[in-house]
Design a protein around this motif. Structure first.
Motif, short mmCIF file in Angstrom:
data_model
loop_
_atom_site.label_atom_id
_atom_site.label_comp_id
_atom_site.label_asym_id
_atom_site.label_seq_id
_atom_site.Cartn_x
_atom_site.Cartn_y
_atom_site.Cartn_z
N ALA A 176 0.83 -1.21 0.00
CA ALA A 176 0.00 0.00 0.00
C ALA A 176 0.86 1.25 0.00
N PHE A 177 1.99 1.22 0.72
CA PHE A 177 2.90 2.36 0.73
C PHE A 177 3.44 2.64 -0.67
N LEU A 178 3.84 1.60 -1.38
CA LEU A 178 4.37 1.78 -2.72
C LEU A 178 3.32 2.35 -3.68
N ALA A 179 2.07 1.94 -3.46
CA ALA A 179 0.97 2.44 -4.30
C ALA A 179 0.41 3.76 -3.78
N GLN A 180 0.86 4.18 -2.58
CA GLN A 180 0.33 5.35 -1.88
C GLN A 180 -1.20 5.28 -1.76
N GLU A 181 -1.63 4.12 -1.28
CA GLU A 181 -3.03 3.87 -1.01
C GLU A 181 -3.18 3.47 0.45
N ARG A 182 -4.40 3.58 0.95
CA ARG A 182 -4.66 3.23 2.35
C ARG A 182 -4.58 1.73 2.57
N TYR A 183 -5.23 0.97 1.69
CA TYR A 183 -5.36 -0.47 1.87
C TYR A 183 -4.41 -1.23 0.95
N LEU A 184 -4.24 -2.49 1.25
CA LEU A 184 -3.47 -3.35 0.37
C LEU A 184 -4.09 -3.34 -1.02
N PRO A 185 -3.30 -3.08 -2.06
CA PRO A 185 -3.86 -3.08 -3.41
C PRO A 185 -4.05 -4.50 -3.94
N ILE A 186 -4.43 -5.39 -3.05
CA ILE A 186 -4.72 -6.79 -3.38
C ILE A 186 -6.11 -7.05 -2.81
N TYR A 187 -7.12 -6.89 -3.63
CA TYR A 187 -8.51 -7.01 -3.19
C TYR A 187 -8.86 -5.98 -2.12
N ASP A 188 -8.08 -4.86 -2.04
CA ASP A 188 -8.43 -3.71 -1.21
C ASP A 188 -8.62 -4.10 0.26
N ARG A 189 -7.77 -4.94 0.78
CA ARG A 189 -7.93 -5.40 2.16
C ARG A 189 -7.20 -4.47 3.12
N ASP A 190 -7.75 -4.39 4.35
CA ASP A 190 -7.21 -3.54 5.40
C ASP A 190 -6.28 -4.37 6.27
N LEU A 191 -4.97 -4.08 6.20
CA LEU A 191 -4.01 -4.81 7.03
C LEU A 191 -4.32 -4.63 8.51
N ASN A 192 -4.85 -3.46 8.88
CA ASN A 192 -5.13 -3.20 10.29
C ASN A 192 -6.47 -3.75 10.75
#
Length: 340
Positions: free
Chosen positions: A94-110
Protein backbone atom coordinates in the motif's frame (compact mmCIF):
# COMPACT_ATOMS: atom_id res chain seq x y z
CA UNK A 1 21.98 -4.46 35.62
CA UNK A 2 22.25 -7.62 33.52
CA UNK A 3 23.08 -7.85 29.84
CA UNK A 4 20.17 -7.67 27.38
CA UNK A 5 18.87 -10.87 25.87
CA UNK A 6 19.29 -11.31 22.10
CA UNK A 7 16.24 -10.45 19.97
CA UNK A 8 15.41 -13.26 17.56
CA UNK A 9 13.18 -13.52 14.50
CA UNK A 10 12.92 -16.01 11.66
CA UNK A 11 16.32 -16.00 10.01
CA UNK A 12 18.09 -13.59 12.33
CA UNK A 13 19.32 -12.68 15.78
CA UNK A 14 20.30 -9.26 17.17
CA UNK A 15 22.77 -9.50 20.02
CA UNK A 16 23.08 -7.27 23.08
CA UNK A 17 24.49 -3.87 22.11
CA UNK A 18 23.83 -4.40 18.40
CA UNK A 19 21.70 -2.43 15.95
CA UNK A 20 20.54 -4.14 12.78
CA UNK A 21 18.66 -2.92 9.72
CA UNK A 22 16.65 -5.71 8.11
CA UNK A 23 14.52 -6.03 4.99
CA UNK A 24 12.22 -8.83 6.05
CA UNK A 25 10.17 -10.73 3.46
CA UNK A 26 6.46 -10.64 4.28
CA UNK A 27 4.94 -11.61 0.92
CA UNK A 28 5.54 -11.87 -2.84
CA UNK A 29 4.49 -9.84 -5.85
CA UNK A 30 2.57 -11.17 -8.85
CA UNK A 31 5.96 -11.87 -10.41
CA UNK A 32 7.14 -13.86 -7.42
CA UNK A 33 9.55 -11.17 -6.21
CA UNK A 34 9.93 -10.65 -2.48
CA UNK A 35 7.91 -7.94 -0.73
CA UNK A 36 10.33 -6.82 1.96
CA UNK A 37 9.44 -4.73 5.01
CA UNK A 38 12.10 -2.44 6.56
CA UNK A 39 12.85 -3.19 10.22
CA UNK A 40 15.42 -1.65 12.55
CA UNK A 41 16.16 -3.44 15.81
CA UNK A 42 18.14 -1.57 18.45
CA UNK A 43 19.17 -3.93 21.22
CA UNK A 44 20.65 -2.12 24.21
CA UNK A 45 23.57 -3.45 26.16
CA UNK A 46 21.50 -3.54 29.35
CA UNK A 47 18.38 -5.61 29.94
CA UNK A 48 14.95 -3.98 29.92
CA UNK A 49 11.58 -4.02 28.17
CA UNK A 50 11.15 -4.49 24.44
CA UNK A 51 9.11 -1.71 22.81
CA UNK A 52 7.86 -1.67 19.23
CA UNK A 53 7.04 1.38 17.13
CA UNK A 54 4.96 0.83 14.00
CA UNK A 55 3.71 3.13 11.25
CA UNK A 56 2.01 2.97 7.85
CA UNK A 57 -0.28 0.04 8.55
CA UNK A 58 -2.27 2.16 6.12
CA UNK A 59 0.08 2.95 3.27
CA UNK A 60 -0.77 6.65 2.83
CA UNK A 61 -0.33 7.57 6.52
CA UNK A 62 3.14 9.10 6.56
CA UNK A 63 3.65 11.17 9.73
CA UNK A 64 4.38 8.14 11.88
CA UNK A 65 7.02 6.92 9.44
CA UNK A 66 9.19 9.90 10.27
CA UNK A 67 8.66 9.42 14.02
CA UNK A 68 9.83 5.81 13.82
CA UNK A 69 12.78 6.61 11.55
CA UNK A 70 14.05 9.39 13.79
CA UNK A 71 13.82 7.27 16.91
CA UNK A 72 15.67 4.44 15.16
CA UNK A 73 18.36 6.39 13.33
CA UNK A 74 18.83 9.85 14.85
CA UNK A 75 18.71 9.17 18.59
CA UNK A 76 21.75 8.35 20.66
CA UNK A 77 20.97 4.90 22.06
CA UNK A 78 23.97 4.64 24.33
CA UNK A 79 22.76 3.46 27.71
CA UNK A 80 19.50 2.04 26.31
CA UNK A 81 18.12 -0.50 28.79
CA UNK A 82 16.01 -2.73 26.61
CA UNK A 83 15.19 -3.18 22.94
CA UNK A 84 13.49 -1.04 20.30
CA UNK A 85 11.77 -2.76 17.38
CA UNK A 86 11.16 -0.07 14.76
CA UNK A 87 8.88 -0.82 11.79
CA UNK A 88 8.35 2.42 9.85
CA UNK A 89 6.36 0.89 6.97
CA UNK A 90 4.18 -2.09 7.89
CA UNK A 91 2.08 -2.11 4.74
CA UNK A 92 4.72 -2.07 2.00
CA UNK A 93 2.42 -2.78 -1.00
CA UNK A 94 0.00 0.00 0.00
CA UNK A 95 2.90 2.36 0.73
CA UNK A 96 4.37 1.78 -2.72
CA UNK A 97 0.97 2.44 -4.30
CA UNK A 98 0.33 5.35 -1.88
CA UNK A 99 -3.03 3.87 -1.01
CA UNK A 100 -4.66 3.23 2.35
CA UNK A 101 -5.36 -0.47 1.87
CA UNK A 102 -3.47 -3.35 0.37
CA UNK A 103 -3.86 -3.08 -3.41
CA UNK A 104 -4.72 -6.79 -3.38
CA UNK A 105 -8.51 -7.01 -3.19
CA UNK A 106 -8.43 -3.71 -1.21
CA UNK A 107 -7.93 -5.40 2.16
CA UNK A 108 -7.21 -3.54 5.40
CA UNK A 109 -4.01 -4.81 7.03
CA UNK A 110 -5.13 -3.20 10.29
CA UNK A 111 -8.14 -5.49 10.49
CA UNK A 112 -6.09 -8.63 9.78
CA UNK A 113 -4.11 -9.20 12.99
CA UNK A 114 -2.96 -11.49 14.53
CA UNK A 115 -3.01 -13.04 11.10
CA UNK A 116 -3.26 -16.54 9.72
CA UNK A 117 -0.58 -18.35 7.67
CA UNK A 118 -3.25 -20.22 5.66
CA UNK A 119 -5.68 -17.37 4.96
CA UNK A 120 -5.82 -14.22 2.81
CA UNK A 121 -2.78 -12.29 1.64
CA UNK A 122 -3.44 -9.63 4.29
CA UNK A 123 -3.69 -12.18 7.10
CA UNK A 124 -0.56 -13.96 5.93
CA UNK A 125 1.38 -10.70 6.04
CA UNK A 126 -0.11 -9.84 9.42
CA UNK A 127 0.90 -13.26 10.74
CA UNK A 128 4.55 -12.78 9.72
CA UNK A 129 4.70 -9.31 11.26
CA UNK A 130 2.82 -10.20 14.44
CA UNK A 131 4.71 -13.42 15.20
CA UNK A 132 8.23 -12.18 14.47
CA UNK A 133 8.30 -8.57 15.59
CA UNK A 134 5.26 -7.59 17.67
CA UNK A 135 4.25 -10.48 19.93
CA UNK A 136 7.76 -10.76 21.48
CA UNK A 137 7.50 -7.16 22.76
CA UNK A 138 6.35 -5.75 26.10
CA UNK A 139 4.88 -2.40 24.97
CA UNK A 140 3.60 -1.08 21.63
CA UNK A 141 3.13 2.31 19.95
CA UNK A 142 1.22 2.26 16.65
CA UNK A 143 1.19 5.52 14.65
CA UNK A 144 -1.63 6.56 12.33
CA UNK A 145 -3.11 9.64 10.67
CA UNK A 146 -6.61 10.47 9.60
CA UNK A 147 -7.81 9.16 6.29
CA UNK A 148 -7.59 11.23 3.11
CA UNK A 149 -9.55 14.47 3.17
CA UNK A 150 -9.55 14.81 6.98
CA UNK A 151 -7.03 15.74 9.67
CA UNK A 152 -6.68 14.88 13.37
CA UNK A 153 -5.09 16.66 16.29
CA UNK A 154 -2.51 14.48 18.00
CA UNK A 155 -4.35 12.15 20.35
CA UNK A 156 -4.22 8.61 21.70
CA UNK A 157 -6.70 5.77 21.34
CA UNK A 158 -6.39 3.12 24.01
CA UNK A 159 -8.37 0.74 26.21
CA UNK A 160 -8.18 2.72 29.45
CA UNK A 161 -10.00 -0.09 31.25
CA UNK A 162 -6.78 -2.10 31.00
CA UNK A 163 -4.33 -0.73 33.63
CA UNK A 164 -1.24 -1.68 31.62
CA UNK A 165 -2.59 -0.04 28.45
CA UNK A 166 -3.59 3.02 30.50
CA UNK A 167 -0.02 3.28 31.78
CA UNK A 168 1.29 3.48 28.21
CA UNK A 169 -1.39 5.98 27.18
CA UNK A 170 -0.78 8.26 30.15
CA UNK A 171 2.98 8.19 29.61
CA UNK A 172 2.55 9.23 25.98
CA UNK A 173 1.19 12.50 27.36
CA UNK A 174 -1.34 13.61 24.79
CA UNK A 175 -4.08 16.05 25.77
CA UNK A 176 -6.85 13.75 24.54
CA UNK A 177 -7.27 10.01 25.05
CA UNK A 178 -10.24 8.27 23.44
CA UNK A 179 -10.88 5.06 25.32
CA UNK A 180 -12.05 1.92 23.54
CA UNK A 181 -10.81 -1.61 23.07
CA UNK A 182 -10.47 -0.99 19.32
CA UNK A 183 -11.87 -2.88 16.32
CA UNK A 184 -11.43 -6.61 16.04
CA UNK A 185 -8.35 -7.42 13.98
CA UNK A 186 -6.67 -4.10 14.70
CA UNK A 187 -3.07 -4.19 15.77
CA UNK A 188 -3.61 -2.48 19.13
CA UNK A 189 -6.58 -4.58 20.15
CA UNK A 190 -5.08 -7.94 19.24
CA UNK A 191 -1.75 -7.17 20.88
CA UNK A 192 -3.32 -5.73 24.03
CA UNK A 193 -5.56 -8.80 24.29
CA UNK A 194 -2.47 -11.01 23.96
CA UNK A 195 -0.67 -9.24 26.81
CA UNK A 196 1.33 -6.57 24.95
CA UNK A 197 -0.21 -3.21 26.03
CA UNK A 198 -0.48 -1.16 22.85
CA UNK A 199 -1.87 2.25 21.99
CA UNK A 200 -2.75 3.97 18.72
CA UNK A 201 -1.50 7.49 18.12
CA UNK A 202 -3.51 9.57 15.64
CA UNK A 203 -1.77 12.62 14.21
CA UNK A 204 -2.56 14.85 11.25
CA UNK A 205 -3.53 13.85 7.74
CA UNK A 206 -2.53 11.36 5.06
CA UNK A 207 0.12 12.04 2.38
CA UNK A 208 2.00 14.57 4.54
CA UNK A 209 4.98 15.06 6.83
CA UNK A 210 3.71 17.58 9.39
CA UNK A 211 6.72 18.64 11.41
CA UNK A 212 5.05 20.08 14.54
CA UNK A 213 3.06 16.87 15.03
CA UNK A 214 6.10 14.70 14.36
CA UNK A 215 8.20 16.63 16.87
CA UNK A 216 5.51 16.43 19.54
CA UNK A 217 5.09 12.69 19.00
CA UNK A 218 8.85 12.14 19.26
CA UNK A 219 8.90 13.86 22.65
CA UNK A 220 6.05 11.63 23.77
CA UNK A 221 7.98 8.54 22.67
CA UNK A 222 10.81 9.72 24.95
CA UNK A 223 8.27 9.96 27.75
CA UNK A 224 7.05 6.40 27.24
CA UNK A 225 10.55 4.97 27.12
CA UNK A 226 11.39 6.84 30.32
CA UNK A 227 8.25 5.54 32.04
CA UNK A 228 9.24 1.96 31.24
CA UNK A 229 12.89 2.37 32.16
CA UNK A 230 14.55 2.19 28.75
CA UNK A 231 15.96 5.70 29.13
CA UNK A 232 16.91 7.45 32.34
CA UNK A 233 18.06 10.76 30.85
CA UNK A 234 14.55 12.11 30.19
CA UNK A 235 11.41 12.76 32.21
CA UNK A 236 7.86 11.47 31.93
CA UNK A 237 5.78 14.27 30.45
CA UNK A 238 2.58 15.88 31.67
CA UNK A 239 0.71 17.62 28.83
CA UNK A 240 -0.73 20.41 31.01
CA UNK A 241 -4.29 19.17 30.74
CA UNK A 242 -5.92 15.94 29.69
CA UNK A 243 -9.37 14.59 28.95
CA UNK A 244 -10.22 10.90 28.67
CA UNK A 245 -13.27 10.17 26.52
CA UNK A 246 -14.73 6.81 27.49
CA UNK A 247 -18.42 7.08 26.68
CA UNK A 248 -20.13 7.22 23.29
CA UNK A 249 -22.23 10.15 24.57
CA UNK A 250 -19.04 12.15 25.01
CA UNK A 251 -18.11 12.14 21.32
CA UNK A 252 -19.87 12.52 18.00
CA UNK A 253 -19.23 12.85 14.30
CA UNK A 254 -21.01 15.91 12.96
CA UNK A 255 -22.22 15.07 9.46
CA UNK A 256 -23.29 17.27 6.58
CA UNK A 257 -27.00 17.95 6.31
CA UNK A 258 -26.64 19.03 2.68
CA UNK A 259 -24.28 18.66 -0.23
CA UNK A 260 -22.02 21.49 -1.30
CA UNK A 261 -18.78 23.32 -0.59
CA UNK A 262 -17.64 23.66 3.01
CA UNK A 263 -16.19 26.73 4.69
CA UNK A 264 -14.66 25.42 7.94
CA UNK A 265 -14.51 28.13 10.64
CA UNK A 266 -12.33 26.28 13.14
CA UNK A 267 -9.17 24.19 13.07
CA UNK A 268 -8.35 20.80 14.59
CA UNK A 269 -7.76 21.10 18.32
CA UNK A 270 -10.01 24.16 18.69
CA UNK A 271 -12.44 24.59 21.55
CA UNK A 272 -16.00 25.29 20.37
CA UNK A 273 -19.04 26.16 22.43
CA UNK A 274 -22.56 24.78 22.16
CA UNK A 275 -24.33 26.55 19.31
CA UNK A 276 -21.17 27.81 17.60
CA UNK A 277 -21.25 27.58 13.81
CA UNK A 278 -18.43 25.15 13.09
CA UNK A 279 -18.76 25.38 9.33
CA UNK A 280 -21.01 26.60 6.54
CA UNK A 281 -22.08 24.49 3.56
CA UNK A 282 -23.08 26.40 0.43
CA UNK A 283 -24.17 25.55 -3.09
CA UNK A 284 -22.08 26.78 -6.07
CA UNK A 285 -24.12 30.02 -6.27
CA UNK A 286 -23.95 30.71 -2.51
CA UNK A 287 -27.71 31.14 -2.58
CA UNK A 288 -28.35 28.41 -0.05
CA UNK A 289 -26.28 28.07 3.13
CA UNK A 290 -26.46 25.34 5.75
CA UNK A 291 -25.01 26.28 9.14
CA UNK A 292 -23.56 23.34 11.07
CA UNK A 293 -23.53 24.08 14.80
CA UNK A 294 -21.82 22.43 17.75
CA UNK A 295 -24.37 20.29 19.64
CA UNK A 296 -22.34 20.68 22.84
CA UNK A 297 -19.20 22.42 24.09
CA UNK A 298 -16.16 20.40 23.17
CA UNK A 299 -12.89 19.94 21.35
CA UNK A 300 -12.51 19.37 17.62
CA UNK A 301 -10.32 16.28 17.52
CA UNK A 302 -10.67 15.90 13.76
CA UNK A 303 -11.96 18.08 10.92
CA UNK A 304 -12.61 17.94 7.20
CA UNK A 305 -9.79 18.98 4.85
CA UNK A 306 -11.46 18.24 1.50
CA UNK A 307 -14.16 20.95 1.30
CA UNK A 308 -16.58 18.96 -0.89
CA UNK A 309 -19.36 16.95 0.75
CA UNK A 310 -22.43 14.90 0.07
CA UNK A 311 -25.21 14.79 2.66
CA UNK A 312 -24.05 12.50 5.47
CA UNK A 313 -20.31 13.01 4.92
CA UNK A 314 -18.36 13.57 8.17
CA UNK A 315 -17.38 17.17 8.84
CA UNK A 316 -15.68 16.96 12.22
CA UNK A 317 -15.14 14.76 15.27
CA UNK A 318 -16.23 16.55 18.45
CA UNK A 319 -15.51 15.34 21.99
CA UNK A 320 -17.27 16.69 25.07
CA UNK A 321 -15.26 18.36 27.83
CA UNK A 322 -15.97 18.49 31.54
CA UNK A 323 -15.95 21.91 33.22
CA UNK A 324 -12.50 21.45 34.74
CA UNK A 325 -10.87 20.53 31.43
CA UNK A 326 -12.66 23.36 29.65
CA UNK A 327 -11.34 25.88 32.19
CA UNK A 328 -7.81 24.47 31.83
CA UNK A 329 -7.93 24.85 28.04
CA UNK A 330 -9.31 28.39 28.31
CA UNK A 331 -6.59 29.31 30.80
CA UNK A 332 -3.86 27.90 28.55
CA UNK A 333 -5.25 29.74 25.54
CA UNK A 334 -5.32 33.01 27.46
CA UNK A 335 -1.73 32.45 28.61
CA UNK A 336 -0.66 31.79 25.00
CA UNK A 337 -2.43 34.97 23.85
CA UNK A 338 -0.68 36.98 26.60
CA UNK A 339 2.72 35.58 25.54
CA UNK A 340 1.99 36.53 21.97
Amino acid sequence: MSEAEPFTYDGGIVASGETRNVRYTVSETYLGDAVRMPVTIVNGEQSGPTVFLTAAAHGDELNGIEVVREVAHEWDHEGLAGTLVCLPVLNVPAFLAQERYLPIYDRDLNRSFPGDPDSTSAKRMAHEIFRNFLAPCDVGLDFHTSTRGRTNMLHVRADMGDPEVARVANAFASNVIISSDGPSGSLRRELSDSGVPTITIEMGEAHRFQRPLIDSAIESVRSVLTEFGLRDSDTVRWPGWRTVIDDSDEKTWIRADSGGLVDMHYDRGDLVYEGDVICTIANPFKTENTLMRAPFTGLLVGILENPLVYPGNPLCHLVRLDDRTQRAIEWNRRADDDDW
